[in-house]
Design a protein around this motif. Structure first.
Motif, PDB file in Angstrom:
ATOM      1  N   TYR A 315       0.867  -1.181   0.000  1.00  0.00           N
ATOM      2  CA  TYR A 315       0.000   0.000   0.000  1.00  0.00           C
ATOM      3  C   TYR A 315       0.901   1.227   0.000  1.00  0.00           C
ATOM      4  N   VAL A 316       0.800   2.041  -1.056  1.00  0.00           N
ATOM      5  CA  VAL A 316       1.668   3.208  -1.236  1.00  0.00           C
ATOM      6  C   VAL A 316       0.828   4.472  -1.131  1.00  0.00           C
ATOM      7  N   ALA A 317       1.190   5.337  -0.200  1.00  0.00           N
ATOM      8  CA  ALA A 317       0.475   6.602  -0.006  1.00  0.00           C
ATOM      9  C   ALA A 317       1.054   7.672  -0.918  1.00  0.00           C
ATOM     10  N   GLU A 318       0.171   8.547  -1.393  1.00  0.00           N
ATOM     11  CA  GLU A 318       0.607   9.619  -2.276  1.00  0.00           C
ATOM     12  C   GLU A 318       0.840  10.917  -1.508  1.00  0.00           C
ATOM     13  N   ASP A 319       1.941  11.575  -1.823  1.00  0.00           N
ATOM     14  CA  ASP A 319       2.203  12.932  -1.374  1.00  0.00           C
ATOM     15  C   ASP A 319       1.705  13.842  -2.482  1.00  0.00           C
ATOM     16  N   GLY A 320       0.492  14.333  -2.344  1.00  0.00           N
ATOM     17  CA  GLY A 320      -0.120  15.088  -3.428  1.00  0.00           C
ATOM     18  C   GLY A 320      -0.769  14.117  -4.396  1.00  0.00           C
ATOM     19  N   GLY A 321      -0.317  14.149  -5.653  1.00  0.00           N
ATOM     20  CA  GLY A 321      -0.924  13.277  -6.656  1.00  0.00           C
ATOM     21  C   GLY A 321      -2.423  13.493  -6.678  1.00  0.00           C
ATOM     22  N   THR A 322      -3.190  12.407  -6.623  1.00  0.00           N
ATOM     23  CA  THR A 322      -4.645  12.504  -6.533  1.00  0.00           C
ATOM     24  C   THR A 322      -5.121  12.116  -5.142  1.00  0.00           C
ATOM     25  N   MET A 323      -4.240  12.247  -4.154  1.00  0.00           N
ATOM     26  CA  MET A 323      -4.549  11.969  -2.747  1.00  0.00           C
ATOM     27  C   MET A 323      -5.128  10.557  -2.585  1.00  0.00           C
ATOM     28  N   GLU A 324      -4.365   9.589  -3.083  1.00  0.00           N
ATOM     29  CA  GLU A 324      -4.785   8.198  -3.003  1.00  0.00           C
ATOM     30  C   GLU A 324      -3.791   7.364  -2.206  1.00  0.00           C
ATOM     31  N   ILE A 325      -4.291   6.272  -1.664  1.00  0.00           N
ATOM     32  CA  ILE A 325      -3.450   5.144  -1.291  1.00  0.00           C
ATOM     33  C   ILE A 325      -3.697   4.087  -2.341  1.00  0.00           C
ATOM     34  N   CYS A 326      -2.637   3.702  -3.031  1.00  0.00           N
ATOM     35  CA  CYS A 326      -2.747   2.698  -4.080  1.00  0.00           C
ATOM     36  C   CYS A 326      -2.223   1.358  -3.588  1.00  0.00           C
ATOM     37  N   VAL A 327      -2.769   0.290  -4.151  1.00  0.00           N
ATOM     38  CA  VAL A 327      -2.336  -1.052  -3.807  1.00  0.00           C
ATOM     39  C   VAL A 327      -1.577  -1.641  -4.993  1.00  0.00           C
ATOM     40  N   ILE A 328      -0.465  -2.306  -4.694  1.00  0.00           N
ATOM     41  CA  ILE A 328       0.281  -3.087  -5.679  1.00  0.00           C
ATOM     42  C   ILE A 328       0.188  -4.537  -5.231  1.00  0.00           C
ATOM     43  N   ALA A 335      -3.573  -0.239  -8.426  1.00  0.00           N
ATOM     44  CA  ALA A 335      -4.902   0.381  -8.456  1.00  0.00           C
ATOM     45  C   ALA A 335      -5.115   1.234  -7.217  1.00  0.00           C
ATOM     46  N   PRO A 336      -5.955   2.270  -7.315  1.00  0.00           N
ATOM     47  CA  PRO A 336      -6.309   3.044  -6.121  1.00  0.00           C
ATOM     48  C   PRO A 336      -7.104   2.174  -5.138  1.00  0.00           C
ATOM     49  N   PHE A 337      -6.727   2.228  -3.867  1.00  0.00           N
ATOM     50  CA  PHE A 337      -7.546   1.586  -2.846  1.00  0.00           C
ATOM     51  C   PHE A 337      -8.498   2.592  -2.220  1.00  0.00           C
ATOM     52  N   LEU A 338      -8.035   3.831  -2.032  1.00  0.00           N
ATOM     53  CA  LEU A 338      -8.896   4.890  -1.521  1.00  0.00           C
ATOM     54  C   LEU A 338      -8.438   6.226  -2.065  1.00  0.00           C
ATOM     55  N   ARG A 339      -9.337   7.188  -2.010  1.00  0.00           N
ATOM     56  CA  ARG A 339      -9.019   8.554  -2.447  1.00  0.00           C
ATOM     57  C   ARG A 339      -9.660   9.534  -1.474  1.00  0.00           C
ATOM     58  N   ILE A 340      -8.866  10.522  -1.014  1.00  0.00           N
ATOM     59  CA  ILE A 340      -9.391  11.587  -0.167  1.00  0.00           C
ATOM     60  C   ILE A 340      -9.753  12.770  -1.061  1.00  0.00           C
ATOM     61  N   THR A 341     -10.982  13.239  -0.955  1.00  0.00           N
ATOM     62  CA  THR A 341     -11.433  14.351  -1.792  1.00  0.00           C
ATOM     63  C   THR A 341     -11.382  15.665  -0.999  1.00  0.00           C
ATOM     64  N   GLY A 342     -11.268  16.762  -1.726  1.00  0.00           N
ATOM     65  CA  GLY A 342     -11.323  18.083  -1.115  1.00  0.00           C
ATOM     66  C   GLY A 342     -10.110  18.461  -0.295  1.00  0.00           C
TER      67      GLY A 342
END
Length: 386
Positions: A315-328, A335-342
């Motif tokens: 699970y890789v967290a994004e610094d910025g990007g689209t504010m997602e934690i992606c799973v490999i 793929a994105p596992f979650l996305r924080i909006t706003g």
């Protein structure tokens, strides 16, 4: 967490054939059944906390910077960053760094067996810009200072023992740490554009008061073999540790680091890559490189902290990007596992699983306002693969 192949810009919902490419070892890209979805399916609409999650998962807010943690009198720290979980009887503890300078440090939240918060407290104080870190096999927290000639501090998640400065682990712009109980070493990343990758070899495993700091040596390619060399002066003055050993391999902004099953993964933010060291045969490879994804369709951008599940997913967290934690996944789906909006002016940090593996903790470092005093720490519960 064995990985059978290596990603070079794998795209969710697409195969190598579609782009005329293959993985580094000739395996086809994995294509999930539902385009745009990973092992948990597509993300749903944002919930009340502004988080998009797959079906079956829910989120809750655990703490907010400057506010008391629910059920306690403890005010949560600013700019929550790297974190880890620890077993505590039938419950558990989540530890979180504070990436502010001065003050910094780290705090902890205690949960009972049902997940109810039962306490919160400070475990490290009077340090500088504590970014990431790592958990030791003897259940302490290594908190790393992301400043020039910063230190590693060893803190007690249970709040009993005083924290200790571990100068022998080198003075540089520390980011993350990962313990390898097989080789009895601690791996360390360096957040510099020409930073290095290190390991600390304690004189006695379980005691970090003395030992040898070593740096990885390799060529300039993105794969090959590597060796380790002693850093002559871990104090880093007058010559920085990254400049002391000829042939030390340079990495563009070392970030998160995770060890499992004779493999260590770490991220580099300057080139948005995930690297993999195969420790059994002393070789390294690229595990992910967003620049190799055709059409700018990379599913993971702004790589930062990384953790792993017992199933073998990263699970890789994004610094910025689209504010997602992606799973490999072990079969190389990204793929994105979650996305924080706003919260586009923030970053995600500190992903860590509860001991049972059914809860994931993480923080939005600067929340909705983009200020270090607006950090939010979350918990996601659901049917994680274990």
């Amino acid at each position: 967490m064995e990985r059978r192949t290596f990603l070079r810009g794998a795209v969710i919902g697409s195969s190598a054939a579609a782009f005329g490419g293959t993985l580094m070892h000739g395996a086809a890209y994995a294509a999930p059944a539902q385009p745009g979805a990973g092992p948990y399916g597509a993300l749903g609409a944002a919930d009340a906390n502004g988080i998009q999650l797959p079906a079956g998962f829910t989120s809750r807010v655990i703490a907010r910077s400057g506010q008391t943690v629910a059920g306690t009198s403890y005010r949560w720290h600013n700019a929550p960053d790297g974190g880890a979980c620890y077993t505590d009887g039938a419950g558990w503890i989540y530890v979180s760094n504070s990436e502010v300078n001065p003050s910094g440090g780290a705090s902890a939240v205690r949960f009972d067996s049902s997940g109810t918060v039962t306490g919160a407290y400070r475990i490290l104080s009077n340090t500088r810009q504590n970014c990431a870190g790592g958990k030791t096999p003897w259940n302490t927290w290594l908190s790393c200072e992301e400043v020039d000639r910063g230190y590693v501090y060893e803190a007690d998640p249970y709040g009993v023992n005083a924290s200790v400065q571990r100068a022998a682990m080198g003075r540089f712009k520390h980011e993350a740490a990962a313990a390898d109980p097989v080789r009895k070493v601690i791996y360390l990343t360096e957040d510099e554009s020409s930073g290095c990758f290190y390991r600390f070899v304690p004189t006695t495993w379980g005691n970090l008061s003395s030992g040898t700091l070593q740096v990885l040596k390799a060529g300039t390619a993105t794969s090959g073999s590597f060796t380790w060399a002693n850093v002559p002066d871990p104090d880093g003055s007058p010559t920085a540790t990254r400049s002391q050993v000829s042939g030390s391999k340079k990495f563009n902004g070392g970030e998160g680091c995770h060890y499992a099953n004779d493999t260590v993964w770490f991220t580099t933010k300057g080139d948005n890559r995930v690297w993999q060291l195969n420790l059994a045969n002393n070789t390294y490879e690229l595990a992910y490189d967003d620049s190799l994804v055709p059409g700018g369709a990379a599913p993971l951008t702004g790589v930062d902290n990384v953790t792993g599940s017992s199933f073998g997913d990263l699970y890789v967290a994004e610094d910025g990007g689209t504010m997602e934690i992606c799973v490999i996944t072990p079969d190389d789906v990204v793929a994105p596992f979650l996305r924080i909006t706003g919260q586009s002016s923030s970053e995600i940090a500190g992903p860590a699983f509860s001991p049972a593996g059914n809860r994931l903790y993480f923080s939005s470092q600067r929340g909705t306002s983009g200020s270090s005093s607006a950090g939010i720490t979350y918990e996601v519960t659901g049917p994680f693969r274990t």
